[in-house]
Design a protein around this motif. Structure first.
Motif, PDB file in Angstrom:
ATOM      1  N   ALA A   1       0.818  -1.218   0.000  1.00 34.41           N
ATOM      2  CA  ALA A   1       0.000   0.000   0.000  1.00 34.41           C
ATOM      3  C   ALA A   1       0.847   1.261   0.000  1.00 34.41           C
ATOM      4  N   GLY A   2       2.120   1.144   0.346  1.00 34.78           N
ATOM      5  CA  GLY A   2       2.983   2.319   0.394  1.00 34.78           C
ATOM      6  C   GLY A   2       3.242   2.952  -0.956  1.00 34.78           C
ATOM      7  N   VAL A   3       2.935   2.250  -2.060  1.00 30.95           N
ATOM      8  CA  VAL A   3       3.169   2.824  -3.392  1.00 30.95           C
ATOM      9  C   VAL A   3       1.892   3.437  -3.974  1.00 30.95           C
ATOM     10  N   MET A   4       0.794   3.371  -3.235  1.00 27.58           N
ATOM     11  CA  MET A   4      -0.452   3.943  -3.742  1.00 27.58           C
ATOM     12  C   MET A   4      -0.437   5.468  -3.619  1.00 27.58           C
ATOM     13  N   ALA A   5      -1.420   6.096  -4.225  1.00 31.11           N
ATOM     14  CA  ALA A   5      -1.535   7.554  -4.136  1.00 31.11           C
ATOM     15  C   ALA A   5      -1.681   7.971  -2.682  1.00 31.11           C
ATOM     16  N   GLU A   6      -1.135   9.138  -2.344  1.00 35.17           N
ATOM     17  CA  GLU A   6      -1.082   9.552  -0.942  1.00 35.17           C
ATOM     18  C   GLU A   6      -2.457   9.763  -0.327  1.00 35.17           C
ATOM     19  N   ASP A   7      -3.489  10.021  -1.153  1.00 32.04           N
ATOM     20  CA  ASP A   7      -4.827  10.224  -0.607  1.00 32.04           C
ATOM     21  C   ASP A   7      -5.671   8.948  -0.622  1.00 32.04           C
ATOM     22  N   ASP A   8      -5.092   7.847  -1.070  1.00 32.11           N
ATOM     23  CA  ASP A   8      -5.818   6.580  -1.065  1.00 32.11           C
ATOM     24  C   ASP A   8      -5.992   6.110   0.373  1.00 32.11           C
ATOM     25  N   PRO A   9      -7.182   5.619   0.773  1.00 28.95           N
ATOM     26  CA  PRO A   9      -7.408   5.189   2.164  1.00 28.95           C
ATOM     27  C   PRO A   9      -6.377   4.172   2.661  1.00 28.95           C
ATOM     28  N   ALA A  10      -6.014   3.216   1.802  1.00 29.05           N
ATOM     29  CA  ALA A  10      -5.031   2.216   2.226  1.00 29.05           C
ATOM     30  C   ALA A  10      -3.668   2.857   2.444  1.00 29.05           C
ATOM     31  N   ARG A  11      -3.307   3.861   1.625  1.00 34.78           N
ATOM     32  CA  ARG A  11      -2.027   4.552   1.813  1.00 34.78           C
ATOM     33  C   ARG A  11      -2.065   5.407   3.078  1.00 34.78           C
ATOM     34  N   VAL A  12      -3.218   6.029   3.367  1.00 33.46           N
ATOM     35  CA  VAL A  12      -3.353   6.818   4.591  1.00 33.46           C
ATOM     36  C   VAL A  12      -3.128   5.929   5.807  1.00 33.46           C
ATOM     37  N   THR A  13      -3.757   4.749   5.786  1.00 35.45           N
ATOM     38  CA  THR A  13      -3.564   3.800   6.889  1.00 35.45           C
ATOM     39  C   THR A  13      -2.103   3.389   7.001  1.00 35.45           C
TER      40      THR A  13
END
Length: 949
Positions: A430-442
């Protein structure tokens, strides 16, 4: 190949409405099948045979509570508060209960549970609720995921003001890639390039339509295939990207050749057939190389990667099929609209020339006659071929001092490839997802409050069935592992309910894809024998993070074997095509340059952060594990594509009598424009997937864009001409023994050119079943039969006689398409030999009398059941019984009555009793050199001219 494609092209033009209708029906059928059968896509990655996968499979049976997919909910108290505040505790306890009621949820940890407590940050401000699900990642339904999202949102609403709750974890660590409008920019760029290259909107639209139809059919097949098994969600995006690129390129090659031939005044239908035969041969070769390389991804032994390769290979195969059938039909419908119009200057020059010719013969014509002449000339006069000044200057510059050019290219490619040494591989999280993606926020909140390692804990497990105190045993092992460098925490160390399996949850200090975590996994595994000797426990490391590490290791280990397969394949295929030793070696070295440069640029962007922000790279670090092997496979096919299209024109000019140096210049100018356009289109399609592309696909797309750019503009258009100029005539050398061993792949269409030149041979309208002119055949023991000149009309008979069996059999088998013609000209059933030998074999029946125990009549009658055009009966001297010879003569007469031409071979005497009186006899004798002897005689004193008459 070229002859078959020529026939296919002619048929597709004649039956163009039927071909289009068939493809429309096929699209409807595969679309319907996809809608009815598709089971959705899967992001689950498993590798049979690895330690992590085997341990995970065992846990599914012994400790299911920790073996399935998992998710995380991070709860953060407001500033100054803790999770122990009454309001926080009440909301969290209710949230844990509601989350536990969701379908497929096995257990949810709670910070207030003493048996399986949730992790709590050092300042008590945050807690990490772990949701263990019943089933692997692929079996968790969308309804469950949505329900988890709803309950997490309800928990967030119930928390005090300033507190927050977010859902993430392994289950949400990867997203399905989706097509966006950004990818459409690549198609717009492709359209602009096609219009500039082909000079016609209609011509430019055909390659795009070709690619879209190929991709559409492939996607239907792919989604329908999900009913057979899971398909990774990256697979269709990779197939779309590759299908669009090669579909446009393959169609461009054929359309550009067609317009080039139309510009020379060729008839539309004939031009389509020839373009399908020549450029289509290059398309078949390029498509096969891409498909073989993609299927070769199975070398890695990883199921999801094998499926990805097969799906992409099917897409390329469908695209080739569309290019060879539907595209000729569409070209036929376009007709004269694709013929290049002469420029205004050329039309005026042609009109002036026509007017001058008329004045010279008849005086000054009337004005209206002159206008009519101008119009007629403007319509029929083809534009003159002129050298392209830009590409003429280009090839002249790179071959002026070829040694210097080669050195500069090697130095530049070495510098660009050097950063590839730092390239690291991992499965994305999840660390490579967009910064505003819920999984990246978590993910970011977990890293902030707990540390990077909590985003990817390890599970160490083993059988403890022999232990008398399983709880104490697990505590001891857990304490020892907790002391290892790189371990941040060991929050859980416990046996299962039946006390036969124990697990230890290990939280690394580094993130899931960090080098530190990888080192920790290797450290724990290196202590396997220690734990076995000390505690009697066979420990294994597993979990989502360990699986990712094993995937990367296995792919890394497969890279060298795959590279050897690809490089070896390229050497063999190119040697077959170019009949040269130096050209394939040079091409393979150039391919390695392109791969190295692609890896180097990917490393610069994703590992070192160069232009990362501009390319919307959400986090620098390792790239997806299968990027190198996928990129190598695809780039191999594309590199061979450009090599064939560029160098085949050079070889064509060289073979047709040009000097090696001149052939480089003329061949380069003849193909560089199309290669440039094809490369720009490829780059545009690949680059379009980079800015807003899926992070799994982004490094692959960037690597392919760089690889194509380097391969087309540096390797093929700079390095290749320079090396060929440096080698001169030696570039085209090939040992004779190797030339005989390797099969020939006629990419340039030389065989078709020879066939077309013999269309009116031996005379216009001839209907001979067999015709030979100065035919030579290499017989047994190195003897040479010929030259032989003979004609056998449809339904005619020829007696072939010789003093030895070898020359008679060699001649008969040669005209039957069974052995290769060495020299001269030959046609059987109207088909040129040796080019159409495979087709001739289907039309000629061969009976060996010796193999039929001296009674071949029954074999002749069976052969006639297949309705051949020509019947060859060899070894008739072995039929000694008079009754058997009479029976054979009767069978031969039946063949003649059916209109079948018959060739009867015998040794020692002419079999005149098997054929009607006056049947011509061909006396074939072996010689030591070509022309050593064959002459036509008959059992009556008639001349050869009379026999032919």
């Amino acid at each position: 190949m070229s002859s078959v494609l020529y026939s296919l092209g002619r048929w597709a033009v004649r039956a163009r409405r039927l071909v289009v209708a068939m493809w429309v029906v096929a699209l409807v059928l595969v679309g319907g099948a996809a809608g009815l059968l598709q089971q959705g896509l899967d992001n689950q990655v498993s590798i049979p045979g690895t330690e992590s996968q085997e341990a995970l499979d065992r846990l599914a049976a012994t400790f299911p509570q920790v073996s399935g997919a998992s998710a995380q909910v991070i709860v953060v108290a407001p500033d100054g508060g803790t999770i122990n505040d009454d309001a926080m505790r009440a909301a969290i306890e209710d949230g844990v209960e509601d989350l536990g009621d969701v379908s497929q949820v096995e257990v949810v940890t709670s910070p207030y549970d003493d048996l399986m407590p949730a992790s709590v940050s050092d300042d008590d401000r945050a807690t990490l609720l772990t949701i263990q699900l019943d089933g692997d990642q692929g079996s968790i339904t969308d309804e469950t995921k949505d329900a988890l999202g709803v309950e997490t949102e309800a928990l967030a609403q119930a928390l005090p003001a300033g507190a927050e709750a977010h859902l993430g974890g392994q289950l949400f660590s990867s997203k399905f890639p989706e097509m966006t409008l950004t990818e459409g920019i690549g198609l717009l760029v492709a359209l602009v390039v096609l219009v500039l290259t082909l000079g016609s909107l209609v011509a430019a639209g055909l390659p795009l339509l070709n690619a879209l139809l190929g991709v559409g059919a492939s996607m239907g097949l792919l989604f329908a295939a999900t009913v057979l098994g899971p398909i990774n969600s990256t697979t269709p995006m990779l197939a779309v990207m590759l299908g669009l690129a090669v579909g446009i390129d393959y169609a461009l090659f054929i359309v550009s050749r067609h317009r080039e031939q139309l510009g020379k005044g060729l008839d539309v239908h004939e031009s389509i057939a020839r373009a399908t035969a020549t450029a289509g041969s290059a398309v078949v070769f390029a498509g096969l190389t891409v498909m073989i390389a993609l299927v070769g991804l199975g070398v890695a032994g990883i199921p999801f990667l094998t499926i990805m390769g097969v799906a992409a290979a099917v897409t390329v195969g469908v695209t080739v099929l569309v290019s060879l059938t539907l595209l000729p039909a569409l070209l036929g419908m376009a007709g004269e609209r694709l013929r290049p119009r002469p420029s205004r200057k050329e039309r005026r020059a042609a009109a002036r020339a026509a007017a001058a010719a008329v004045e010279a013969s008849q005086g000054t014509p009337a004005q209206d006659d002159l206008e009519a002449t101008r119009t007629r000339v403007a319509v029929v006069a083809p534009p003159e071929e002129k050298p392209n000044r830009f590409f003429a200057g280009w090839v002249r510059a790179v071959t002026k001092v070829p040694a210097l050019t080669v050195v500069l290219v090697i130095a530049g490619m070495g510098a660009l490839s050097y950063p590839a040494l730092d390239l690291r591989l991992a499965l994305p999280d999840a660390g490579v997802m967009a910064e505003d993606d819920p999984a990246r926020v978590t993910y970011d909140l977990v890293s902030e409050n707990f540390g990077d390692g909590f985003n990817g804990p390890l599970i160490v497990t083993g059988s403890i069935v022999t232990s008398t105190d399983p709880v104490a045993l697990m505590d001891q092992i857990g304490d020892e592992i907790a002391d290892l460098p790189g371990v941040a925490d060991v929050p859980l160390s416990t046996p299962n309910e039946s006390a036969d399996t124990g697990i230890i949850q290990v939280v690394p200090e580094g993130g899931p894809t960090s080098a530190e975590t990888e080192a920790l996994v290797r450290e724990i595994r290196s202590l396997h024998d220690h734990f076995l000797d000390e505690y009697g426990v066979d420990l294994a490391v597993t979990g989502f993070t360990a699986v990712g590490i094993d995937v990367s290791d296995k792919l890394g280990n497969a890279l060298l074997p795959f590279a050897l397969v690809v490089v070896g394949l390229s050497l063999i295929l190119l040697t077959m095509v170019f009949r040269s030793i130096a050209v394939p070696i040079k091409a393979t070295i150039g391919y390695l340059f392109s791969v190295g440069a692609a890896f180097g640029v990917v490393s610069l962007v994703f590992e070192h952060g160069v232009l990362a922000e501009a390319l919307n790279v959400t986090r620098t670090g390792p790239v997806i594990s299968f990027m190198p092997i996928v990129l190598m496979g695809i780039l191999f096919g594309l590199a061979m594509d450009y090599e064939v299209f560029l160098v085949s024109r050079m070889r064509e000019d060289y073979v047709h009598g040009g000097s090696a140096k001149h052939a480089i210049s003329t061949g380069f100018q003849g193909s560089a424009k199309v290669v440039t356009a094809a490369a720009i289109i490829m780059i545009a399609v690949f680059v379009a997937f980079v800015p807003h592309g899926d992070m799994n696909l982004k490094p692959i797309a960037l690597g392919l864009a760089v690889g194509v750019a380097v391969d087309a503009f540096v390797v093929r258009m700079v390095f290749v001409p320079a090396v060929l100029a440096l080698l001169g005539e030696k570039a085209w050398y090939m040992p004779k023994w190797l030339d005989k061993v390797l099969p020939s792949f006629d990419v340039e269409g030389e065989g078709l050119t020879r066939e077309l030149s013999l269309t009116e041979w031996p005379e216009p309208g001839a209907t001979d079943s067999v015709a030979a002119g100065d035919l030579e055949v290499h017989g047994a023991s190195g003897t040479i039969v010929g030259p032989v000149s003979v004609r056998v009309p449809d339904g005619g008979t020829l007696l072939v006689h010789g003093d030895a069996t070898a020359p008679v059999s060699a001649f008969l088998l040669a005209v039957a398409g069974r052995i290769k013609v060495s020299g001269g000209v030959a046609k059987t059933a109207g088909l040129v030999l040796p080019e159409r030998a495979s087709s001739v074999r289907r039309l000629v029946a061969v009976v060996d009398s010796a193999a039929e125990d001296g009674r071949p009549a029954a074999a002749v009658r069976r052969a006639l059941g297949d309705k051949p055009k020509v019947l060859v009966v060899d070894g008739t001297e072995t039929v000694g019984d008079l009754a058997a010879r009479a029976e054979l003569a009767q069978a031969v007469a039946g063949a003649q009555a059916a209109g079948v031409a018959v060739l009867l071979g015998s040794t020692g005497f002419a079999a005149t009793d098997l054929a009607p009186a006056g049947t011509p006899v061909l006396d074939v004798t072996p010689g030591e050199r070509a022309g050593a002897g064959a002459h036509l005689a008959t059992d009556t004193d008639v001349t050869e001219q009379e026999v032919r008459a």
